[in-house]
Every structure is written in structure tokens, then in C-alpha cells.
Write a protein that holds these residues in place. Structure first.
Motif, short mmCIF file in Angstrom:
data_model
loop_
_atom_site.label_atom_id
_atom_site.label_comp_id
_atom_site.label_asym_id
_atom_site.label_seq_id
_atom_site.Cartn_x
_atom_site.Cartn_y
_atom_site.Cartn_z
N GLU A 177 7.32 -27.00 28.85
CA GLU A 177 7.24 -27.05 30.34
C GLU A 177 5.07 -26.76 30.05
O GLU A 177 4.47 -27.12 31.17
N VAL A 178 5.13 -26.00 29.44
CA VAL A 178 3.92 -25.45 28.90
C VAL A 178 2.89 -26.80 28.34
O VAL A 178 1.90 -27.03 28.88
N LEU A 179 3.46 -27.21 26.74
CA LEU A 179 2.77 -28.12 26.79
C LEU A 179 2.82 -29.85 27.49
O LEU A 179 1.73 -30.29 27.58
N ALA A 180 3.65 -29.83 28.57
CA ALA A 180 3.02 -30.88 29.25
C ALA A 180 2.25 -30.65 30.04
O ALA A 180 1.80 -31.65 30.58
N LEU A 181 2.01 -29.38 30.30
CA LEU A 181 1.02 -28.61 31.97
C LEU A 181 -0.45 -28.55 31.42
O LEU A 181 -1.28 -28.92 31.25
N VAL A 182 -0.69 -28.43 30.07
CA VAL A 182 -2.02 -28.58 28.73
C VAL A 182 -1.97 -30.18 28.73
O VAL A 182 -3.61 -30.35 28.62
N SER A 236 -6.13 -25.04 32.62
CA SER A 236 -6.13 -24.13 31.95
C SER A 236 -4.54 -22.90 31.83
O SER A 236 -3.89 -23.02 32.71
N ASN A 237 -5.04 -22.08 31.10
CA ASN A 237 -4.10 -21.10 30.49
C ASN A 237 -3.61 -20.25 32.17
O ASN A 237 -2.34 -20.12 32.16
N GLY A 238 -4.67 -20.22 33.10
CA GLY A 238 -4.60 -19.45 34.61
C GLY A 238 -4.10 -20.36 35.12
O GLY A 238 -3.12 -20.25 35.80
N GLU A 239 -3.60 -21.25 35.14
CA GLU A 239 -3.48 -22.32 36.18
C GLU A 239 -2.06 -22.68 35.66
O GLU A 239 -1.14 -22.92 36.25
N ILE A 240 -1.26 -22.72 34.47
CA ILE A 240 -0.34 -23.17 33.87
C ILE A 240 0.80 -21.67 34.64
O ILE A 240 1.72 -21.56 34.17
N ALA A 241 -0.23 -20.69 34.26
CA ALA A 241 0.31 -18.85 34.31
C ALA A 241 1.00 -19.08 36.47
O ALA A 241 2.29 -19.15 36.76
N GLU A 242 -0.16 -19.44 37.07
CA GLU A 242 0.12 -20.53 38.57
C GLU A 242 1.43 -21.05 38.88
O GLU A 242 2.13 -21.11 39.58
N ARG A 243 1.55 -22.57 38.15
CA ARG A 243 1.92 -23.31 38.46
C ARG A 243 3.49 -22.66 37.63
O ARG A 243 4.25 -23.11 38.20
N LEU A 244 3.33 -21.85 36.84
CA LEU A 244 5.55 -21.47 36.44
C LEU A 244 5.46 -20.76 36.90
O LEU A 244 6.40 -19.78 36.87
#
Length: 225
Positions: A170-175, A180-188
Motif C-alpha cells: 500500500e505504501v509503495l503504491a502511494l509512493v 510524501s511520507n506525511g500524505e501517506i500517513a494521512e491516507r493510511l
């Protein structure tokens, strides 16, 4: 005072190199340690300069060896310089190939010179140019195009994601979508520290140097649209 970032300028247009060199002269944290007008010269200088350059600003289209092959050669060994590809977006079909060859990002020639200097600092610090805006659009555009004949695609090895957990996928898909890391954190719905840890594990598991390579892997694995 910290050690200046050592920069090698590679472009077959002397005026481009001169403009960057003059601008860097006013930036005490940057120093031009060499210039080259061809990919062959770039490889020779990258291997011969001591200490080695920290960042190579690399043109794509040059006589003889192009920037893609030069990038592949200079980033192949340990402690390799980081490469920023210099390109024109509208007609340059080779950016995606250059990123796959080990570049940490790319610059557009019509960018403001101050933005180019900022990009050099970002890459020298170990990050990559995967940011919202122009970089995300460029990567998505070139990732969607077929590889040119001069830069054939290397398929993702079978089982390359075998050791990657479902969350890390999931993280790789968002990267791959440029988050960004912050946006990934918010999304997940996780903390920024947890997102950063997932990305760090992806670097290790996928043997990726930076976020650019993670983006390429995400596209090749079909995780990013």
C-alpha cells in the motif's frame, strides 16, 4: 562551515553550463568541480575526480554517449554520485529510461535557476525529486509511455515483491503516485514516523537508492496507475 556540495555539470551547450556555474559562484554551499560536454567525458570525470562529485547535473541528448548510458555507468558502483537529469519535457522521450538507469530525479531546462539549485541540494541530502506538481506529472507521463528502442525496459524480476508485506505494498503504491511520507500517513491513518519506517524498509527490501526508484518499481509492479 559544512563542506560544499561538489557538482559536476554535464551539458553539450556551453551557455547552460556557464549559467549554472555563474549562479553557483554566489552559493557558498555549492561548488562546480568539473564540466563535460558529452556522456563519455562525464563518466571519465565522475571516475577520475577525487573526491568524487556529490551530484551530477546530466543532460540527456549529447553527441556520442547520451545521458542515459552515462547515468547508468556513473551510478553503477558503490558511493556513486547522485544524478539529476536535465531535460526538456515536451520533446524528450528518454527521461523514464534515465530514471530507471539510476538517476535520482530530473530538472526541466526552463525551471528558474534558483529552483535548480534547490533541487541539487535536495538530491545531495539523499532525497529525490518526487514532489507534487511538475515532477509528479512528468513521472506519470513518461511511465505511461513505451520505452524508446534505445532504452529497452528491464522487466521487474519475478518475485521481486515477495518479501513485501500487504501494508508495504500500500505504501509503495502511494509512493508511486508521488505522495510524501506525511500524505501517506494521512491516507493510511498512521503516524508520519510509521510511514517513514515503511518507506525505509522498502528501500532495503527492494534495494532502491531513493524514492525515484521506488516510483519506478511501483509502476513496473502495476501498483501505481
Amino acid at each position: 562551515m559544512s563542506t560544499p556540495i561538489r557538482v559536476l555539470l554535464v551539458d553539450d551547450q556551453p551557455l547552460v553550463r556557464a549559467g549554472l556555474r555563474v549562479l553557483m559562484a554566489d552559493s557558498p554551499d555549492l561548488v562546480v568541480v568539473g564540466e563535460a560536454g558529452t556522456g563519455t567525458e562525464a563518466v571519465r570525470l565522475a571516475e577520475g575526480l577525487r573526491p568524487r562529485p556529490d551530484v551530477i547535473v546530466m543532460d540527456v541528448r549529447m553527441p556520442g554517449m547520451d545521458g542515459i548510458e552515462a547515468t547508468r555507468l556513473v551510478t553503477a558502483g558503490p558511493d556513486a554520485p547522485r544524478v539529476l537529469v536535465l531535460t526538456t519535457f515536451d520533446d524528450d522521450e528518454y527521461v523514464y529510461g534515465a530514471l530507471r538507469s539510476g538517476a535520482s530525479g530530473f530538472l526541466v531546462k526552463d525551471m528558474a535557476l534558483d529552483d535548480i539549485l534547490a533541487a541539487i541540494r535536495v538530491v545531495a541530502a539523499g532525497d529525490a525529486l518526487i514532489a507534487p506538481g511538475v515532477t509528479r506529472r512528468l513521472i506519470e507521463e513518461f511511465a505511461a509511455r513505451p520505452e524508446p528502442a534505445s532504452a529497452p525496459a528491464a522487466p521487474l524480476p519475478s518475485g521481486a515483491l515477495a518479501g513485501v508485506t500487504a501494508r508495504e505494498r500500500e505504501v509503495l503504491a502511494l509512493v508511486g503516485r508521488g505522495l510524501s511520507n506525511g500524505e501517506i500517513a494521512e491516507r493510511l491513518h498512521i503516524s508520519a514516523a510509521t510511514a517513514k519506517a515503511h518507506v525505509a524498509r522498502l528501500f532495503t527490501k527492494l534495494d532502491a537508492r531513493d524514492r525515484v526508484q521506488l516510483v519506478i518499481l511501483a509502476y513496473e509492479a502495476g501498483l501505481a496507475p
